[in-house]
Design a protein around this motif. Structure first.
Motif, mmCIF file in Angstrom:
data_model
loop_
_atom_site.group_PDB
_atom_site.id
_atom_site.type_symbol
_atom_site.label_atom_id
_atom_site.label_comp_id
_atom_site.label_asym_id
_atom_site.label_seq_id
_atom_site.Cartn_x
_atom_site.Cartn_y
_atom_site.Cartn_z
ATOM 1 N N PRO A 1 0.807 -1.186 0.045
ATOM 2 C CA PRO A 1 -0.107 0.002 -0.009
ATOM 3 C C PRO A 1 0.850 1.200 -0.110
ATOM 4 C CG PRO A 1 -1.004 -1.596 1.617
ATOM 5 C CD PRO A 1 0.542 -2.217 1.115
ATOM 6 N N GLY A 2 0.475 2.010 -0.897
ATOM 7 C CA GLY A 2 1.178 3.547 -0.967
ATOM 8 C C GLY A 2 2.638 3.442 -1.746
ATOM 9 N N GLY A 3 2.930 2.220 -2.305
ATOM 10 C CA GLY A 3 4.188 2.051 -2.747
ATOM 11 C C GLY A 3 4.432 2.629 -4.103
ATOM 12 N N PRO A 4 5.497 2.633 -4.724
ATOM 13 C CA PRO A 4 5.738 3.339 -6.013
ATOM 14 C C PRO A 4 4.900 2.671 -7.010
ATOM 15 C CG PRO A 4 7.658 2.283 -5.482
ATOM 16 C CD PRO A 4 6.740 2.285 -4.384
ATOM 17 N N ALA A 5 4.628 1.291 -7.198
ATOM 18 C CA ALA A 5 4.058 0.469 -7.974
ATOM 19 C C ALA A 5 2.526 1.079 -7.979
ATOM 20 C CB ALA A 5 4.370 -0.804 -7.985
ATOM 21 N N TRP A 6 2.035 0.980 -6.651
ATOM 22 C CA TRP A 6 0.476 1.464 -6.483
ATOM 23 C C TRP A 6 0.337 2.538 -7.362
ATOM 24 C CZ3 TRP A 6 -2.895 -0.028 -1.890
ATOM 25 C CH2 TRP A 6 -2.946 -1.312 -1.699
ATOM 26 N N LYS A 7 1.078 3.812 -6.680
ATOM 27 C CA LYS A 7 1.061 4.794 -7.110
ATOM 28 C C LYS A 7 1.068 5.064 -8.922
ATOM 29 C CE LYS A 7 2.787 7.040 -3.037
ATOM 30 N NZ LYS A 7 4.033 7.992 -2.710
ATOM 31 N N ARG A 8 1.912 4.300 -9.403
ATOM 32 C CA ARG A 8 1.850 4.306 -10.937
ATOM 33 C C ARG A 8 0.492 3.707 -11.393
ATOM 34 N NH1 ARG A 8 7.224 2.747 -10.212
ATOM 35 N NH2 ARG A 8 6.757 0.607 -10.722
ATOM 36 N N GLU A 9 0.284 2.605 -10.864
ATOM 37 C CA GLU A 9 -0.996 2.005 -11.133
ATOM 38 C C GLU A 9 -2.510 2.804 -10.965
ATOM 39 O OE1 GLU A 9 -2.540 -2.505 -9.898
ATOM 40 O OE2 GLU A 9 -2.868 -0.934 -8.398
ATOM 41 N N ALA A 10 -2.428 3.410 -10.013
ATOM 42 C CA ALA A 10 -3.463 4.595 -9.818
ATOM 43 C C ALA A 10 -3.467 5.714 -10.883
ATOM 44 C CB ALA A 10 -3.575 5.076 -8.431
ATOM 45 N N ARG A 11 -2.563 6.318 -11.314
ATOM 46 C CA ARG A 11 -2.242 7.450 -12.139
ATOM 47 C C ARG A 11 -2.664 6.751 -13.374
ATOM 48 N NH1 ARG A 11 3.302 9.386 -12.587
ATOM 49 N NH2 ARG A 11 2.339 10.367 -14.162
ATOM 50 N N ALA A 12 -2.253 5.269 -13.820
ATOM 51 C CA ALA A 12 -2.385 5.048 -15.322
ATOM 52 C C ALA A 12 -4.053 4.696 -15.499
ATOM 53 C CB ALA A 12 -1.670 3.639 -15.319
ATOM 54 N N SER B 1 -13.664 -10.588 -11.402
ATOM 55 C CA SER B 1 -14.551 -9.875 -10.596
ATOM 56 C C SER B 1 -13.506 -9.497 -9.314
ATOM 57 C CB SER B 1 -15.684 -10.629 -9.839
ATOM 58 O OG SER B 1 -16.555 -10.543 -10.722
ATOM 59 N N SER B 2 -12.716 -10.582 -9.026
ATOM 60 C CA SER B 2 -11.917 -10.402 -7.618
ATOM 61 C C SER B 2 -10.721 -9.020 -8.053
ATOM 62 C CB SER B 2 -11.270 -11.580 -7.623
ATOM 63 O OG SER B 2 -10.169 -11.843 -8.549
ATOM 64 N N THR B 3 -10.280 -8.940 -9.040
ATOM 65 C CA THR B 3 -9.280 -7.751 -9.678
ATOM 66 C C THR B 3 -9.967 -6.560 -9.597
ATOM 67 O OG1 THR B 3 -7.876 -9.265 -10.842
ATOM 68 C CG2 THR B 3 -7.819 -6.906 -11.386
ATOM 69 N N ALA B 4 -11.249 -6.377 -10.228
ATOM 70 C CA ALA B 4 -12.094 -5.386 -10.191
ATOM 71 C C ALA B 4 -12.302 -4.925 -8.595
ATOM 72 C CB ALA B 4 -13.293 -5.403 -10.835
ATOM 73 N N ALA B 5 -12.615 -5.765 -7.876
ATOM 74 C CA ALA B 5 -12.996 -5.375 -6.399
ATOM 75 C C ALA B 5 -11.591 -4.936 -5.609
ATOM 76 C CB ALA B 5 -13.458 -6.523 -5.640
ATOM 77 N N THR B 6 -10.578 -5.509 -6.011
ATOM 78 C CA THR B 6 -9.291 -4.925 -5.434
ATOM 79 C C THR B 6 -9.126 -3.755 -5.803
ATOM 80 O OG1 THR B 6 -8.526 -7.358 -5.149
ATOM 81 C CG2 THR B 6 -7.045 -5.465 -5.181
ATOM 82 N N LEU B 7 -9.193 -3.422 -6.922
ATOM 83 C CA LEU B 7 -9.137 -2.120 -7.474
ATOM 84 C C LEU B 7 -9.768 -1.062 -7.104
ATOM 85 C CD1 LEU B 7 -7.749 -2.804 -11.380
ATOM 86 C CD2 LEU B 7 -6.536 -2.280 -9.408
ATOM 87 N N THR B 8 -11.233 -1.270 -6.944
ATOM 88 C CA THR B 8 -12.145 -0.197 -6.456
ATOM 89 C C THR B 8 -11.781 -0.156 -5.141
ATOM 90 O OG1 THR B 8 -13.939 -1.386 -7.739
ATOM 91 C CG2 THR B 8 -14.753 -0.329 -5.648
ATOM 92 N N GLN B 9 -11.479 -1.077 -4.200
ATOM 93 C CA GLN B 9 -10.916 -0.779 -2.924
ATOM 94 C C GLN B 9 -9.736 -0.090 -2.700
ATOM 95 O OE1 GLN B 9 -10.438 -4.395 -0.632
ATOM 96 N NE2 GLN B 9 -10.732 -3.151 1.442
ATOM 97 N N ARG B 10 -8.669 -0.490 -3.459
ATOM 98 C CA ARG B 10 -7.424 -0.069 -3.483
ATOM 99 C C ARG B 10 -7.221 1.369 -3.831
ATOM 100 N NH1 ARG B 10 -2.557 -3.305 -6.467
ATOM 101 N NH2 ARG B 10 -3.174 -4.575 -4.826
#
Length: 368
Positions: free
Chosen positions: A110-121, A133-142
């Motif tokens: 959480p909060g790491g550089p890869a997470w931040k790049r993922e969020a921006r992209a 659905s599991s990936t979608a749920a993870t990204l919604t929460q993350r």
């Protein structure tokens, strides 16, 4: 519908679920009349060089908003997109329609550089399509993303496996730490008093060092005559391995979906998966989970935790029960033969993708 350009990572050379999904989705889209162009983007995605990212930006039209990239709708494989947030953002500012096809999430904390790049992209995308659905749920929460479309994998019809005597177990996956073949070998070493054979079917070049550890574990356990490493197989060679199997194993530490599960079910093979992974969703697609999402027979979900010293013993206990009790084997087989008739095909996957592209919404933005 404008032409579709699919950008896929050029650095994944072994057979993977993501590669298989992309190929079958494209076939399905073309079967529905869509004009689809597939381009392999070179680079060590998601950690690509600046040169590789600039090349991607050109394909996205990020640098030429006037000329753009033509009328095509671009779908970027998530492995590529999360490695190039700047280019995704420039493409969005240039007014281009760019979707991201998500097979998995980044493993960074959480909060790491890869997470931040993922969020921006992902926030820069015109829309997001997830393969589970599991990936979608993870990204919604993350990341607070919303409106993610889910296009679950289909499965091709397949003949029922003939099986073998003694019972033969098969684990179809590249030899990688996440697939946890070392756990499988450890579990098999604990049931040597029973009759069985096994094959680990998958690339031994994706991670040669890990593949070496698997070979060493097989030798140390005295299993060379019972456990085969086949390497990556395709076509008739792979079909023969499937046909010889009685049971499929997928104890991966993490799975977004686990296409091997539905491929196994299509062949009438029960599957043992790890509890808490997306492989359980694959069981549910065939109606093999209860109302609470828990697995029913024949898809036994073993409660395994990475690093748990009891994991191999738990898996060995499940395998011992299946091998030693004919009633269990028959019950699993009956349930699978019923479930295989409920599996969706790839046409439905392609239809879902086209429906998503035709109705773009706020998927790529953060939730309020």
């Amino acid at each position: 519908m404008p032409p579709i350009r699919l950008l896929v990572p050029g650095n994944i050379h072994h057979h993977s679920g993501g590669n298989a999904y992309n190929a079958r989705m494209v076939q399905g889209l073309q079967g529905l009349g869509a004009d689809v162009e597939v381009l392999a983007v070179e680079g060590s995605w998601p950690e690509a060089s600046a040169k590789d990212r600039r090349r991607l930006g050109t394909l996205l039209g990020a640098w030429e908003p006037e000329a753009g990239r033509g009328p095509a709708v671009v779908i970027v494989d998530g492995l590529v997109a999360v490695g190039a947030p700047d280019e995704m953002e420039f493409a969005a500012k240039a007014g281009h329609e760019t979707w991201v096809l998500l097979h998995m999430t980044v493993p960074d904390g959480p909060g790491g550089p890869a997470w931040k790049r993922e969020a921006r992209a992902l926030r820069a995308a015109s829309g997001l399509i997830s393969t589970s659905s599991s990936t979608a749920a993870t990204l919604t929460q993350r990341h607070g993303l919303h409106g993610i479309r889910v296009a679950l994998p289909g499965v091709d019809p397949a003949p029922v496996a003939s099986g073998s005597r003694p019972p033969h177990m098969i684990a179809v996956a590249a030899l990688l730490p996440n697939k946890d073949q070392l756990l499988t070998v450890d579990a098999l070493s604990r049931i040597q008093d029973l009759e069985w054979t096994a094959a680990l079917v998958g690339s031994d070049q994706a991670d040669p060092a890990y593949a070496g550890k698997v070979r060493a574990a097989i030798a140390a356990s005295g299993l060379e005559e019972r456990v085969r490493l086949t390497g990556e197989l395709v076509g008739e060679d792979l079909d023969r391995e499937w046909d010889a199997a009685n049971l499929s194993l997928l104890p991966s530490r993490a799975e977004a979906f686990g296409m091997v599960v539905t491929e196994s079910l299509a062949r009438g093979l029960p599957v043992v998966v790890r509890q808490g992974t997306g492989a359980v969703e694959a069981l549910g697609l065939a109606g093999l989970t209860d109302h609470d999402g828990g697995p029913r027979l024949p898809g036994v979900a073993v409660p395994l935790v990475p690093g748990d010293r009891e994991g191999p013993a738990r898996l060995a206990e499940v395998l011992r029960g299946w091998l030693g009790d004919p009633d269990i084997r028959q019950a699993w087989r009956r349930a699978v033969m019923e479930a295989r008739t409920r599996l969706p095909d790839w046409n439905r996957t392609a239809e879902t993708v086209l429906e998503a592209l035709a109705t773009p919404g706020p998927q790529g933005t953060s939730a309020p």
